[in-house]
Design a protein around this motif. Structure first.
Motif, PDB file in Angstrom:
ATOM      1  N   ALA A  30       0.844  -1.192   0.000  1.00  0.00           N
ATOM      2  CA  ALA A  30       0.000   0.000   0.000  1.00  0.00           C
ATOM      3  C   ALA A  30       0.880   1.242   0.000  1.00  0.00           C
ATOM      4  CB  ALA A  30      -0.921   0.014   1.213  1.00  0.00           C
ATOM      5  N   ILE A  31       0.265   2.363  -0.325  1.00  0.00           N
ATOM      6  CA  ILE A  31       0.950   3.651  -0.299  1.00  0.00           C
ATOM      7  C   ILE A  31       0.238   4.508   0.729  1.00  0.00           C
ATOM      8  CG2 ILE A  31       1.551   5.688  -1.626  1.00  0.00           C
ATOM      9  CD1 ILE A  31       1.257   3.471  -4.068  1.00  0.00           C
ATOM     10  N   ALA A  32       0.984   4.956   1.732  1.00  0.00           N
ATOM     11  CA  ALA A  32       0.384   5.642   2.872  1.00  0.00           C
ATOM     12  C   ALA A  32       1.078   6.968   3.149  1.00  0.00           C
ATOM     13  CB  ALA A  32       0.470   4.760   4.115  1.00  0.00           C
ATOM     14  N   ALA A  33       0.369   7.816   3.856  1.00  0.00           N
ATOM     15  CA  ALA A  33       0.981   8.994   4.461  1.00  0.00           C
ATOM     16  C   ALA A  33       1.325   8.622   5.898  1.00  0.00           C
ATOM     17  CB  ALA A  33       0.018  10.170   4.433  1.00  0.00           C
ATOM     18  N   THR A  34       2.571   8.789   6.263  1.00  0.00           N
ATOM     19  CA  THR A  34       2.962   8.444   7.630  1.00  0.00           C
ATOM     20  C   THR A  34       2.782   9.621   8.582  1.00  0.00           C
ATOM     21  OG1 THR A  34       5.268   8.998   7.135  1.00  0.00           O
ATOM     22  CG2 THR A  34       4.591   6.693   6.857  1.00  0.00           C
ATOM     23  N   LYS A  35       2.572  10.794   8.013  1.00  0.00           N
ATOM     24  CA  LYS A  35       2.353  12.004   8.803  1.00  0.00           C
ATOM     25  C   LYS A  35       1.567  12.972   7.933  1.00  0.00           C
ATOM     26  CE  LYS A  35       4.995  15.633  11.190  1.00  0.00           C
ATOM     27  NZ  LYS A  35       6.370  16.141  11.473  1.00  0.00           N
ATOM     28  N   SER A  36       0.614  13.698   8.517  1.00  0.00           N
ATOM     29  CA  SER A  36      -0.130  14.675   7.718  1.00  0.00           C
ATOM     30  C   SER A  36       0.814  15.780   7.262  1.00  0.00           C
ATOM     31  CB  SER A  36      -1.285  15.272   8.537  1.00  0.00           C
ATOM     32  OG  SER A  36      -0.798  15.960   9.667  1.00  0.00           O
ATOM     33  N   GLY A  37       0.569  16.284   6.052  1.00  0.00           N
ATOM     34  CA  GLY A  37       1.473  17.313   5.565  1.00  0.00           C
ATOM     35  C   GLY A  37       1.255  17.662   4.115  1.00  0.00           C
ATOM     36  N   PRO A  38       2.120  18.491   3.558  1.00  0.00           N
ATOM     37  CA  PRO A  38       1.991  18.948   2.179  1.00  0.00           C
ATOM     38  C   PRO A  38       2.301  17.841   1.176  1.00  0.00           C
ATOM     39  CG  PRO A  38       4.038  19.756   3.125  1.00  0.00           C
ATOM     40  CD  PRO A  38       3.277  19.101   4.245  1.00  0.00           C
ATOM     41  N   VAL A  39       1.894  18.078  -0.065  1.00  0.00           N
ATOM     42  CA  VAL A  39       1.986  17.042  -1.092  1.00  0.00           C
ATOM     43  C   VAL A  39       3.420  16.597  -1.347  1.00  0.00           C
ATOM     44  CG1 VAL A  39       2.080  18.678  -3.031  1.00  0.00           C
ATOM     45  CG2 VAL A  39       1.120  16.392  -3.375  1.00  0.00           C
ATOM     46  N   ASP A  40       4.397  17.499  -1.217  1.00  0.00           N
ATOM     47  CA  ASP A  40       5.775  17.143  -1.550  1.00  0.00           C
ATOM     48  C   ASP A  40       6.592  16.664  -0.355  1.00  0.00           C
ATOM     49  OD1 ASP A  40       5.756  17.605  -4.368  1.00  0.00           O
ATOM     50  OD2 ASP A  40       5.672  19.746  -3.959  1.00  0.00           O
ATOM     51  N   ALA A  41       5.962  16.522   0.802  1.00  0.00           N
ATOM     52  CA  ALA A  41       6.696  16.020   1.960  1.00  0.00           C
ATOM     53  C   ALA A  41       7.072  14.555   1.757  1.00  0.00           C
ATOM     54  CB  ALA A  41       5.839  16.158   3.219  1.00  0.00           C
ATOM     55  N   ASP A  42       8.242  14.162   2.248  1.00  0.00           N
ATOM     56  CA  ASP A  42       8.692  12.771   2.119  1.00  0.00           C
ATOM     57  C   ASP A  42       7.738  11.803   2.806  1.00  0.00           C
ATOM     58  OD1 ASP A  42      10.889  13.634   0.736  1.00  0.00           O
ATOM     59  OD2 ASP A  42      12.244  13.590   2.463  1.00  0.00           O
ATOM     60  N   THR A  43       7.014  12.284   3.814  1.00  0.00           N
ATOM     61  CA  THR A  43       6.114  11.425   4.592  1.00  0.00           C
ATOM     62  C   THR A  43       4.716  11.305   3.994  1.00  0.00           C
ATOM     63  OG1 THR A  43       5.569  13.364   5.945  1.00  0.00           O
ATOM     64  CG2 THR A  43       7.299  11.873   6.774  1.00  0.00           C
ATOM     65  N   SER A  44       4.438  12.006   2.917  1.00  0.00           N
ATOM     66  CA  SER A  44       3.070  12.030   2.375  1.00  0.00           C
ATOM     67  C   SER A  44       2.734  10.825   1.509  1.00  0.00           C
ATOM     68  CB  SER A  44       2.845  13.320   1.578  1.00  0.00           C
ATOM     69  OG  SER A  44       2.823  14.436   2.454  1.00  0.00           O
ATOM     70  N   PHE A  45       3.717  10.201   0.883  1.00  0.00           N
ATOM     71  CA  PHE A  45       3.491   9.036   0.023  1.00  0.00           C
ATOM     72  C   PHE A  45       4.620   8.047   0.248  1.00  0.00           C
ATOM     73  CE2 PHE A  45       1.415  12.654  -1.868  1.00  0.00           C
ATOM     74  CZ  PHE A  45       0.148  12.166  -2.165  1.00  0.00           C
ATOM     75  N   VAL A  46       4.335   7.014   1.048  1.00  0.00           N
ATOM     76  CA  VAL A  46       5.357   6.068   1.476  1.00  0.00           C
ATOM     77  C   VAL A  46       4.872   4.649   1.201  1.00  0.00           C
ATOM     78  CG1 VAL A  46       6.679   5.222   3.445  1.00  0.00           C
ATOM     79  CG2 VAL A  46       6.112   7.665   3.285  1.00  0.00           C
ATOM     80  N   ASP A  47       5.741   3.805   0.666  1.00  0.00           N
ATOM     81  CA  ASP A  47       5.402   2.398   0.423  1.00  0.00           C
ATOM     82  C   ASP A  47       5.442   1.626   1.734  1.00  0.00           C
ATOM     83  OD1 ASP A  47       5.294   2.052  -2.633  1.00  0.00           O
ATOM     84  OD2 ASP A  47       7.158   3.174  -2.347  1.00  0.00           O
ATOM     85  N   ILE A  48       4.350   0.897   2.029  1.00  0.00           N
ATOM     86  CA  ILE A  48       4.277   0.093   3.242  1.00  0.00           C
ATOM     87  C   ILE A  48       3.595  -1.238   2.931  1.00  0.00           C
ATOM     88  CG2 ILE A  48       4.156   2.143   4.733  1.00  0.00           C
ATOM     89  CD1 ILE A  48       1.173   1.432   5.190  1.00  0.00           C
TER      90      ILE A  48
END
Length: 334
Positions: free
Chosen positions: A9-27
């Motif tokens: 899945a692709i998840a956000a690990t922390k709420s934030g802006p679209v270009d943040a490293d935490t906004s789209f993470v493979d899990i």
């Protein structure tokens, strides 16, 4: 094939802006066993809606798998499932209370799932569930319109996802006259191509609407309602009705009182959250599928990105955030 118990899945690990490293993470996520009414769906395509952006910016605890609209294939069913079988192609908008569709596999309640239109591929089908449900409930449940209804409907943001479905449903299934708002040449042409009889500029709403409907419009669909109550009261007829889907802070609807106008809310997640036994959204999506297959409705897919990855989803979110997108952006594995 054995039933999968985990999914990429692709998840956000922390709420934030679209270009943040935490906004789209493979899990990897645990799927668990399907509940009594659950379908396990192999997701083939998803689309991005403004609600996806809203959730990504504001959720509390991560990781959060985003995504609502999806189309795919049923690979397993819960013991009480009655409307679907393994191998069925489906489309749906999901629930804000469950893990999202930006995943290899997703569990979803059969009562909010429709049989995918046979004449739409997975990408075209994934573009439409959330907006079709919102538009359908707006017209036929909030406003109680029928094929015999007349009057004038003003669709704010006519080239947007919901607006694009509202125009089609209103023209095809009711007798109302549709006025859409759009300002760019391409969005004006899009709204007209879907059936809007008139297009006005939202920046000059009072004058342009008055020129078309001097006695006032009967119905307004509003996805952008902040500071609009007085304007809506002015341009609506006596007993006019607004249906809004946003959350304008500090909204004051008192301007609507003088002409006995009314303000309604539409949230397509109400049924999944508060009436989970209802099959109304499944029936709605199945009815819409027949209309898509008959050519009465058309998919609002305007852009497809492939495959479903963190970066393609990021790109789709970026376009939706720009508020300049026409129709729907889909991310698909095909």
């Amino acid at each position: 094939m054995s039933t999968p118990t985990t999914a990429h899945a692709i998840a956000a690990t922390k709420s934030g802006p679209v270009d943040a490293d935490t906004s789209f993470v493979d899990i990897e996520v645990e799927l668990g066993a399907p509940g009594p009414h659950d379908l396990l769906v192999e997701v083939r395509a998803v689309s991005v809606n403004p609600v996806d952006v809203k959730v990504r910016r504001s959720f509390d605890d991560g990781p959060k798998v985003l995504g609502f609209d999806a189309a795919g294939i049923v690979v397993a069913t819960g013991p009480a499932v009655s409307a679907f079988s393994v191998g069925d192609e489906v489309y749906y908008a999901g629930s804000i209370a469950r893990t999202g569709s930006n995943a290899e596999y997703q569990l979803v309640d059969e009562r909010i799932v429709g049989h995918k239109p046979t004449k739409l591929d997975f990408a075209a089908a994934a573009a439409v569930p959330l907006t079709t449900i919102t538009a359908w409930e707006t017209l036929f449940e909030r406003l109680n319109l029928t094929k015999d209804s007349t009057g004038t409907l003003l669709v704010i943001a006519g080239a947007g996802g919901v607006g694009s479905m509202l125009i089609q449903l209103a023209r095809q299934l009711t007798g109302v006259t549709v006025i859409a708002t759009a300002s760019r040449p391409e969005s004006i042409e899009w709204a007209k191509s879907l059936g809007a009889q008139h297009v006005v500029d939202h920046r000059n709403l009072r004058d342009e609407v008055a020129a078309i409907a001097p006695q006032g419009v009967n119905y307004i669909f509003s996805p952008f309602s902040a500071d609009k109550a007085q304007i809506y009261a002015d341009i609506m007829a006596v007993h006019g009705q607004v249906v809004a889907i946003d959350e304008p802070e500090g909204l004051d609807t008192l301007p609507l009182k003088a002409k006995s106008q009314s303000w309604h809310w539409e949230l397509m997640f109400t049924r999944p959250l508060f009436d989970p036994e209802s099959t109304a959204q499944r029936e709605l999506l199945d009815a819409a599928a027949e209309l898509f297959d008959a050519g009465v409705l058309r998919s609002t897919l305007t852009k497809k990105l492939t495959p479903i990855t963190a970066e393609t989803l990021r790109a789709a979110h970026r376009e939706v955030e720009s508020s300049a997108a026409i129709g729907k952006i889909v991310v698909a594995n095909e």
